[in-house]
Design a protein around this motif. Structure first.
Motif, PDB file in Angstrom:
ATOM      1  N   ALA A 268      -8.465   6.375  -1.200  1.00  0.00           N
ATOM      2  CA  ALA A 268      -8.291   7.711  -1.768  1.00  0.00           C
ATOM      3  C   ALA A 268      -9.568   8.146  -2.487  1.00  0.00           C
ATOM      4  O   ALA A 268     -10.250   7.325  -3.108  1.00  0.00           O
ATOM      5  N   PRO A 269      -9.917   9.438  -2.412  1.00  0.00           N
ATOM      6  CA  PRO A 269     -11.111   9.913  -3.111  1.00  0.00           C
ATOM      7  C   PRO A 269     -11.097   9.589  -4.600  1.00  0.00           C
ATOM      8  O   PRO A 269     -12.142   9.260  -5.176  1.00  0.00           O
ATOM      9  N   SER A 270      -9.911   9.659  -5.227  1.00  0.00           N
ATOM     10  CA  SER A 270      -9.837   9.358  -6.662  1.00  0.00           C
ATOM     11  C   SER A 270     -10.221   7.912  -6.945  1.00  0.00           C
ATOM     12  O   SER A 270     -10.894   7.615  -7.946  1.00  0.00           O
ATOM     13  N   SER A 271      -9.817   6.989  -6.055  1.00  0.00           N
ATOM     14  CA  SER A 271     -10.173   5.574  -6.232  1.00  0.00           C
ATOM     15  C   SER A 271     -11.671   5.370  -6.066  1.00  0.00           C
ATOM     16  O   SER A 271     -12.295   4.593  -6.802  1.00  0.00           O
ATOM     17  N   LEU A 272     -12.248   6.085  -5.101  1.00  0.00           N
ATOM     18  CA  LEU A 272     -13.686   5.960  -4.876  1.00  0.00           C
ATOM     19  C   LEU A 272     -14.476   6.506  -6.059  1.00  0.00           C
ATOM     20  O   LEU A 272     -15.450   5.889  -6.510  1.00  0.00           O
ATOM     21  N   ILE A 273     -14.059   7.647  -6.587  1.00  0.00           N
ATOM     22  CA  ILE A 273     -14.735   8.227  -7.754  1.00  0.00           C
ATOM     23  C   ILE A 273     -14.661   7.266  -8.936  1.00  0.00           C
ATOM     24  O   ILE A 273     -15.639   7.083  -9.672  1.00  0.00           O
ATOM     25  N   GLN A 274     -13.509   6.626  -9.088  1.00  0.00           N
ATOM     26  CA  GLN A 274     -13.348   5.672 -10.180  1.00  0.00           C
ATOM     27  C   GLN A 274     -14.306   4.490 -10.012  1.00  0.00           C
ATOM     28  O   GLN A 274     -14.897   4.020 -10.990  1.00  0.00           O
ATOM     29  N   GLN A 275     -14.477   4.011  -8.771  1.00  0.00           N
ATOM     30  CA  GLN A 275     -15.419   2.911  -8.527  1.00  0.00           C
ATOM     31  C   GLN A 275     -16.838   3.296  -8.922  1.00  0.00           C
ATOM     32  O   GLN A 275     -17.555   2.505  -9.557  1.00  0.00           O
ATOM     33  N   ILE A 276     -17.241   4.503  -8.530  1.00  0.00           N
ATOM     34  CA  ILE A 276     -18.605   4.946  -8.841  1.00  0.00           C
ATOM     35  C   ILE A 276     -18.770   5.150 -10.347  1.00  0.00           C
ATOM     36  O   ILE A 276     -19.809   4.813 -10.928  1.00  0.00           O
ATOM     37  N   ASP A 277     -17.736   5.687 -10.995  1.00  0.00           N
ATOM     38  CA  ASP A 277     -17.783   5.852 -12.455  1.00  0.00           C
ATOM     39  C   ASP A 277     -17.978   4.507 -13.144  1.00  0.00           C
ATOM     40  O   ASP A 277     -18.779   4.376 -14.080  1.00  0.00           O
ATOM     41  N   LEU A 278     -17.233   3.510 -12.686  1.00  0.00           N
ATOM     42  CA  LEU A 278     -17.335   2.172 -13.275  1.00  0.00           C
ATOM     43  C   LEU A 278     -18.708   1.566 -13.016  1.00  0.00           C
ATOM     44  O   LEU A 278     -19.280   0.898 -13.887  1.00  0.00           O
ATOM     45  N   LEU A 279     -19.245   1.800 -11.805  1.00  0.00           N
ATOM     46  CA  LEU A 279     -20.573   1.272 -11.490  1.00  0.00           C
ATOM     47  C   LEU A 279     -21.630   1.909 -12.378  1.00  0.00           C
ATOM     48  O   LEU A 279     -22.500   1.211 -12.929  1.00  0.00           O
ATOM     49  N   GLU A 280     -21.570   3.225 -12.545  1.00  0.00           N
ATOM     50  CA  GLU A 280     -22.537   3.907 -13.405  1.00  0.00           C
ATOM     51  C   GLU A 280     -22.409   3.430 -14.844  1.00  0.00           C
ATOM     52  O   GLU A 280     -23.431   3.242 -15.538  1.00  0.00           O
TER      53      GLU A 280
END
Length: 295
Positions: A28-40
């Motif tokens: 899901a796009p929301s899960s992907l955004i969360q991954q990138i947020d956590l990486l940043e």
């Protein structure tokens, strides 16, 4: 071998969109955004400039993307080497497809089993395995050990071992019986034949030989060239159906019987042979040496 967040980061950078990258990753796009947020947050670095039309890398993101792609490549190679050591006595896995047929390998294999009795072979269908034509090298050494086909000089350079078995002539494959160009068709490609003809060929920068053929065709007046990143069986069918010509090689004549190969007046050819992993196992190296001796 590497963080899932790195894989997601690379996919978003390549796609330029969270939604497109999410579809490619089946999340899901929301899960992907969360991954990138956590990486940043974990790196304390802003990787993307986010806008209504998508995302683009920051300077820091560009730097990380270059290194991340290399990390993934090195990781894949490390896993491939480890797996090859574990399978040291297993079968040699040969990748095949409708475009990557084994035309010369059977003769070499007969010498291989004479030199190393008991050596086994497994045939891996790239179509059945879902491997896309542009990603053949990704599975080399991991999912299969050798494949037979053309050597794409700029794409393959420093990414594999290649053993040339022959040179195959580049030519222009055109639909049907060439009735539009005369009763029996021209003896070679000429300016009259190219006038108003739609051509399809490999994009620039994949093969030095294809690039040379492109320059030659353009010198003859070809000005309607469509670039493609790789060839597929569907592409040949499309050319036949829509009366487009395609730059191909004479060794592939058997895969597109509905198209007729017309040679170039000037000799243009390219290497054809066996493609091996950059770091082959001992048994695969034995096949390489056998091919060198008997090809």
């Amino acid at each position: 071998m590497y963080s899932r967040q790195i894989e997601s980061f690379i996919e978003v950078a390549n796609a330029g969109s969270f939604s497109k990258a999410a579809r490619a990753l089946y999340i899901a796009p929301s899960s992907l955004i969360q991954q990138i947020d956590l990486l940043e947050k974990r790196l304390d670095v802003v990787l993307f400039e986010r806008g209504r039309r998508g995302v683009r890398l920051t300077d820091a993101g560009e730097s990380l993307h270059r290194d991340a792609v290399e990390i993934v490549r090195l990781s894949d190679e490390a896993v491939a080497r480890a797996r090859s050591l574990q399978r040291a006595e297993g079968p040699i896995r040969v990748a095949t497809s409708l475009l990557m047929k084994c035309r010369m390998l059977p003769g070499i294999w007969s010498h291989m089993i004479e030199d190393a009795p008991g050596t086994r072979i497994d045939i891996i269908s790239l179509e059945s395995a879902g491997v896309q034509p542009g990603a053949y090298l990704r599975g080399l050494g991991a999912s299969y050990d050798v494949m037979e086909g053309l050597y794409m000089s700029e794409l393959y350079r420093d990414r594999c071992l290649f053993l040339e078995l022959k040179r195959t002539r580049l030519c222009l494959a055109v639909p049907g019986t060439l009735g539009a160009f005369g009763a029996s068709g021209p003896e070679s490609v000429d300016p009259d034949m190219l006038r108003g003809l739609d051509l399809v060929m490999m994009k620039q920068g994949v093969s030095a030989e294809y690039d040379a053929a492109r320059a030659y065709l353009e010198s003859l007046g070809a000005d309607r060239i469509t670039d493609v990143p790789f060839y597929t069986m569907e592409l040949f069918a499309d050319c036949e159906l829509n009366k487009r010509a395609i730059v191909t090689v004479d060794i592939w004549e058997d895969i597109h019987p509905g198209l007729v190969c017309v040679p170039f007046a000037e000799p243009y050819d390219m290497p054809y042979g066996l493609v091996f992993p950059k770091h082959p196992s001992a048994r695969v190296m034995r096949l390489y040496r056998t091919a060198m001796e008997h090809a």
